[in-house]
Design a protein around this motif. Structure first.
Motif, short mmCIF file in Angstrom:
data_model
loop_
_atom_site.label_atom_id
_atom_site.label_comp_id
_atom_site.label_asym_id
_atom_site.label_seq_id
_atom_site.Cartn_x
_atom_site.Cartn_y
_atom_site.Cartn_z
N LYS A 148 0.81 -1.22 0.00
CA LYS A 148 0.00 0.00 0.00
C LYS A 148 0.85 1.28 0.00
N THR A 149 2.15 1.15 0.19
CA THR A 149 3.05 2.29 0.28
C THR A 149 3.34 2.85 -1.11
N LYS A 150 3.52 4.17 -1.19
CA LYS A 150 3.89 4.80 -2.45
C LYS A 150 5.27 4.33 -2.90
N ARG A 151 5.58 4.56 -4.17
CA ARG A 151 6.84 4.07 -4.75
C ARG A 151 8.06 4.57 -3.98
N ASP A 152 8.06 5.82 -3.58
CA ASP A 152 9.20 6.39 -2.87
C ASP A 152 8.91 6.53 -1.37
N GLY A 153 8.05 5.70 -0.85
CA GLY A 153 7.65 5.79 0.56
C GLY A 153 8.61 5.09 1.50
N LYS A 154 8.08 4.76 2.67
CA LYS A 154 8.88 4.17 3.73
C LYS A 154 9.31 2.74 3.37
N VAL A 155 10.59 2.47 3.58
CA VAL A 155 11.19 1.18 3.24
C VAL A 155 11.34 0.34 4.51
N ILE A 156 11.05 -0.95 4.39
CA ILE A 156 11.28 -1.87 5.50
C ILE A 156 12.73 -2.36 5.49
N GLU A 157 13.21 -2.73 4.29
CA GLU A 157 14.60 -3.21 4.18
C GLU A 157 15.13 -2.95 2.77
N ASP A 158 16.40 -2.58 2.69
CA ASP A 158 17.07 -2.34 1.41
C ASP A 158 17.84 -3.60 1.04
N LEU A 159 17.60 -4.12 -0.19
CA LEU A 159 18.19 -5.40 -0.59
C LEU A 159 19.19 -5.31 -1.73
N GLY A 160 19.35 -4.15 -2.35
CA GLY A 160 20.30 -4.03 -3.44
C GLY A 160 19.97 -2.85 -4.33
N PHE A 161 20.56 -2.84 -5.54
CA PHE A 161 20.28 -1.78 -6.49
C PHE A 161 20.33 -2.32 -7.92
N TYR A 162 19.76 -1.53 -8.86
CA TYR A 162 19.77 -1.86 -10.28
C TYR A 162 19.98 -0.58 -11.06
N ASN A 163 20.95 -0.60 -11.98
CA ASN A 163 21.22 0.54 -12.84
C ASN A 163 20.81 0.16 -14.26
N PRO A 164 19.69 0.71 -14.77
CA PRO A 164 19.21 0.31 -16.10
C PRO A 164 20.04 0.88 -17.25
N LEU A 165 20.84 1.89 -17.01
CA LEU A 165 21.63 2.48 -18.09
C LEU A 165 22.74 1.55 -18.56
N ASN A 166 23.42 0.90 -17.61
CA ASN A 166 24.46 -0.06 -18.01
C ASN A 166 24.12 -1.49 -17.58
N LYS A 167 22.86 -1.71 -17.18
CA LYS A 167 22.33 -3.05 -16.87
C LYS A 167 23.10 -3.78 -15.76
N THR A 168 23.59 -3.05 -14.78
CA THR A 168 24.27 -3.69 -13.66
C THR A 168 23.33 -3.74 -12.46
N PHE A 169 23.50 -4.76 -11.66
CA PHE A 169 22.72 -4.85 -10.43
C PHE A 169 23.51 -5.61 -9.39
#
Length: 77
Positions: free
Chosen positions: A25-46
């Motif tokens: 129910k949280t907005k896209r940029d809302g409160k996070v429970i846990e951070d699990l990683g990242f994804y960069n779509p410009l150079n396709k790295t994650f």
């Protein structure tokens, strides 16, 4: 219900997405429970924290469709 999904970061025209666990129910940029990683779509790295993702999936968190494809590429799902 918990979802594993993207949270948008970065500048205009240069997106960077964090892979996070949030309530569905949280907005896209809302409160996070846990951070699990990242994804960069410009150079396709994650980068993902495999241990924590497996634990969250076992506890019932549902990944989004785009994130399922990313997890398949990393042979996790």
């Amino acid at each position: 219900m918990l979802k594993i999904r993207f949270k948008r970061c970065g500048r205009k025209k240069q997106p960077l997405y964090r892979i996070v666990v949030m309530n569905d129910k949280t907005k896209r940029d809302g409160k996070v429970i846990e951070d699990l990683g990242f994804y960069n779509p410009l150079n396709k790295t994650f980068q993902i924290n495999r241990e924590r993702i497996v634990i969250r999936l076992d506890n019932g968190a549902q990944p989004t469709e785009v994130l399922k494809n990313l997890l398949r590429r990393s042979s996790l799902f």
